[in-house]
Design an enzyme around this catalytic site. Structure first.
Site, PDB file in Angstrom:
ATOM      1  N   VAL A   1       0.901  -0.826   0.250  1.00  0.00           N
ATOM      2  CA  VAL A   1      -0.027  -0.076  -0.205  1.00  0.00           C
ATOM      3  C   VAL A   1       0.804   1.343   0.009  1.00  0.00           C
ATOM      4  CG1 VAL A   1      -2.037  -0.836   1.056  1.00  0.00           C
ATOM      5  CG2 VAL A   1      -0.847  -0.502   2.281  1.00  0.00           C
ATOM      6  N   ILE A  25      -5.053  -6.023  21.044  1.00  0.00           N
ATOM      7  CA  ILE A  25      -6.320  -7.225  20.155  1.00  0.00           C
ATOM      8  C   ILE A  25      -5.452  -8.720  20.044  1.00  0.00           C
ATOM      9  CG2 ILE A  25      -7.459  -7.537  18.280  1.00  0.00           C
ATOM     10  CD1 ILE A  25      -8.587  -5.178  19.866  1.00  0.00           C
ATOM     11  N   SER A  72      -4.142   3.586  16.649  1.00  0.00           N
ATOM     12  CA  SER A  72      -4.300   2.494  17.696  1.00  0.00           C
ATOM     13  C   SER A  72      -4.110   3.644  19.130  1.00  0.00           C
ATOM     14  CB  SER A  72      -2.508   1.822  17.571  1.00  0.00           C
ATOM     15  OG  SER A  72      -2.533   1.524  18.530  1.00  0.00           O
ATOM     16  N   TYR A 108       6.132   3.380  15.578  1.00  0.00           N
ATOM     17  CA  TYR A 108       4.165   2.532  14.971  1.00  0.00           C
ATOM     18  C   TYR A 108       4.013   3.849  15.947  1.00  0.00           C
ATOM     19  CZ  TYR A 108       0.178  -0.129  15.970  1.00  0.00           C
ATOM     20  OH  TYR A 108      -0.487  -1.110  15.680  1.00  0.00           O
TER      21      TYR A 108
HETATM   22  P1  NDP Z   1      -1.866  -8.304  11.448  1.00  0.00           P
HETATM   23  O1  NDP Z   1       0.218  -8.316  11.888  1.00  0.00           O
HETATM   24  O2  NDP Z   1      -2.415  -9.972  12.119  1.00  0.00           O
HETATM   25  O3  NDP Z   1      -2.222  -8.331   9.944  1.00  0.00           O
HETATM   26  C1  NDP Z   1      -1.464  -6.948   8.826  1.00  0.00           C
HETATM   27  C2  NDP Z   1      -2.029  -6.974   7.716  1.00  0.00           C
HETATM   28  O4  NDP Z   1      -1.686  -5.646   6.962  1.00  0.00           O
HETATM   29  C3  NDP Z   1      -1.788  -8.748   6.991  1.00  0.00           C
HETATM   30  O5  NDP Z   1      -2.978  -8.817   6.371  1.00  0.00           O
HETATM   31  C4  NDP Z   1      -0.858  -7.758   6.002  1.00  0.00           C
HETATM   32  O6  NDP Z   1      -0.615  -8.647   4.919  1.00  0.00           O
HETATM   33  C5  NDP Z   1      -0.704  -6.089   5.715  1.00  0.00           C
HETATM   34  N1  NDP Z   1      -0.019  -5.550   5.598  1.00  0.00           N
HETATM   35  C6  NDP Z   1       1.331  -5.293   5.452  1.00  0.00           C
HETATM   36  N2  NDP Z   1       2.116  -4.781   5.646  1.00  0.00           N
HETATM   37  C7  NDP Z   1       1.377  -4.222   4.246  1.00  0.00           C
HETATM   38  C8  NDP Z   1       1.905  -3.389   3.102  1.00  0.00           C
HETATM   39  N3  NDP Z   1       2.713  -3.151   2.835  1.00  0.00           N
HETATM   40  N4  NDP Z   1       0.510  -3.779   1.631  1.00  0.00           N
HETATM   41  C9  NDP Z   1      -0.600  -4.460   1.739  1.00  0.00           C
HETATM   42  N5  NDP Z   1      -0.944  -4.583   2.574  1.00  0.00           N
HETATM   43  C10 NDP Z   1       0.116  -4.741   3.982  1.00  0.00           C
HETATM   44  O7  NDP Z   1      -2.024  -7.055  12.199  1.00  0.00           O
HETATM   45  P2  NDP Z   1      -3.844  -6.519  13.146  1.00  0.00           P
HETATM   46  O8  NDP Z   1      -5.163  -7.681  12.472  1.00  0.00           O
HETATM   47  O9  NDP Z   1      -3.058  -6.801  14.429  1.00  0.00           O
HETATM   48  O10 NDP Z   1      -2.943  -5.360  12.571  1.00  0.00           O
HETATM   49  C11 NDP Z   1      -3.974  -4.553  11.809  1.00  0.00           C
HETATM   50  C12 NDP Z   1      -4.637  -3.344  11.391  1.00  0.00           C
HETATM   51  O11 NDP Z   1      -4.420  -3.167  12.955  1.00  0.00           O
HETATM   52  C13 NDP Z   1      -3.060  -2.830  11.827  1.00  0.00           C
HETATM   53  O12 NDP Z   1      -2.839  -1.084  11.090  1.00  0.00           O
HETATM   54  C14 NDP Z   1      -2.556  -2.125  13.488  1.00  0.00           C
HETATM   55  O13 NDP Z   1      -1.414  -1.399  13.549  1.00  0.00           O
HETATM   56  C15 NDP Z   1      -4.036  -2.332  14.037  1.00  0.00           C
HETATM   57  N6  NDP Z   1      -3.726  -2.301  15.377  1.00  0.00           N
HETATM   58  C16 NDP Z   1      -3.792  -3.389  15.536  1.00  0.00           C
HETATM   59  C17 NDP Z   1      -3.782  -3.583  17.142  1.00  0.00           C
HETATM   60  C18 NDP Z   1      -3.355  -4.977  17.381  1.00  0.00           C
HETATM   61  O14 NDP Z   1      -3.013  -5.078  19.322  1.00  0.00           O
HETATM   62  N7  NDP Z   1      -2.992  -6.121  16.885  1.00  0.00           N
HETATM   63  C19 NDP Z   1      -3.912  -2.785  18.409  1.00  0.00           C
HETATM   64  C20 NDP Z   1      -4.395  -1.129  17.586  1.00  0.00           C
HETATM   65  C21 NDP Z   1      -3.900  -1.000  16.377  1.00  0.00           C
HETATM   66  P3  NDP Z   1      -0.710 -10.169   3.833  1.00  0.00           P
HETATM   67  O15 NDP Z   1      -1.456 -11.187   5.552  1.00  0.00           O
HETATM   68  O16 NDP Z   1       0.453 -10.315   3.496  1.00  0.00           O
HETATM   69  O17 NDP Z   1       1.454 -10.543   5.322  1.00  0.00           O
END
Ligand code: NDP
Length: 244
Positions: A62, A186, A140, A153
């Site tokens: 992205v 989460i 976040s 971050y």
């Molecule tokens: P995960 O690490 O479980 O998943 C990350 C996702 O982002 C995957 O689908 C990955 O794709 C995709 N991704 C990573 N880099 C890129 C990129 N450069 N281009 C396109 N896609 C990308 O993350 P979470 O589900 O935990 O987090 C989702 C969002 O929520 C994030 O923005 C995170 O910062 C935010 N968040 C999460 C929290 C938590 O406690 N988990 C708390 C607060 C915010 P692929 O599977 O192909 O690698």
């Protein structure tokens, strides 16, 4: 959301996947972006289709403008509209500032902040034409509170909030809302990387007494992405069990 088109970045796993499924339950067709995990993305698409909607996947970083154009063009060619954009793709590269490399600082800002900027730029052109749009950006709790070991971050997630509030003002008159979610702690692959002692310490500080689930975040995202949230814009909604 029946018949609406939703783009979700990072929809292959974790919170992104749960958001895709929740929007599909509401009747939206999905364009699911992911970085490299094709199998997981296809699984998300299958789970969406099981809800009776259409879903396509688009691989790409992205933080590259080309990816964002491709994602939006795929939505237009497949479904003819772009109604909902959820900027969910995100990464961490944690370390104390004194030990953090320039590469780790830049990589996190690049995906988490620049990625959202480029996606909003690409998708909002169509939303302006439609005079309708719902943008939900994943910030976040750390973007509000700060966190030792996450200077990169936290900066990216605080940046998401500034970007959300600013763009909300730019497009409010066009029927487009822009809001942010600030999830707490989460259960996903992202938090599974943390040492157990750190997980216990953070969990103990959550008034709700438990970690959040991707579904908790997806429910809030679905509200902000719905027609009913028409008069809510420029806001940051914490989904953190009372943590902050
Ligand atoms: P995960 O690490 O479980 O998943 C990350 C996702 O982002 C995957 O689908 C990955 O794709 C995709 N991704 C990573 N880099 C890129 C990129 N450069 N281009 C396109 N896609 C990308 O993350 P979470 O589900 O935990 O987090 C989702 C969002 O929520 C994030 O923005 C995170 O910062 C935010 N968040 C999460 C929290 C938590 O406690 N988990 C708390 C607060 C915010 P692929 O599977 O192909 O690698």
């Amino acid at each position: 959301m029946k018949g609406r088109t939703a783009i979700v970045t990072g929809g292959s796993r974790g919170i992104g996947r749960a958001i895709c499924i929740e929007l599909a339950k509401g009747g939206a067709n999905l364009v699911i972006n992911f970085a490299g995990n094709q199998q997981a993305a296809e699984e998300t698409a299958a789970l969406c289709k099981a809800q009776g909607v259409s879903a396509v996947t688009v691989q790409g970083d992205v933080a590259e403008a080309k990816t964002c154009e491709t994602v939006v063009n795929t939505a237009l060619e497949t479904f003819g509209r772009v109604d909902i954009l959820v900027n969910n793709a995100g990464v961490t590269r944690d370390n104390l500032l004194m030990r953090m490399s320039e590469e780790d600082f830049d990589a996190v800002i690049r995906t988490n902040l620049r990625g959202g900027f480029l996606m909003m730029k690409a998708a909002s052109r169509q939303m302006m034409k439609q005079r309708y749009g719902r943008i939900v950006n994943l910030s976040s709790v750390v973007g509000l509170s700060g966190n030792a070991g996450q200077v990169n971050y936290a900066a990216s997630k605080a940046g998401v909030i500034g970007m959300t509030k600013s763009f909300a003002k730019e497009v409010a008159s066009r029927g487009i809302t822009v809001n942010a979610l600030a999830p707490g702690f989460i259960e996903t692959d992202m938090t599974a990387k943390m040492p157990e002692a750190a997980v216990s310490a953070v969990s103990a500080s959550i008034p709700a007494g438990r970690m959040g689930t991707p579904k908790d975040v997806a429910a809030a995202a679905a509200f902000l992405a719905s027609e009913k949230a028409a008069y809510v814009t420029g806001q940051v909604l914490a989904v953190d069990g009372g943590m902050y």
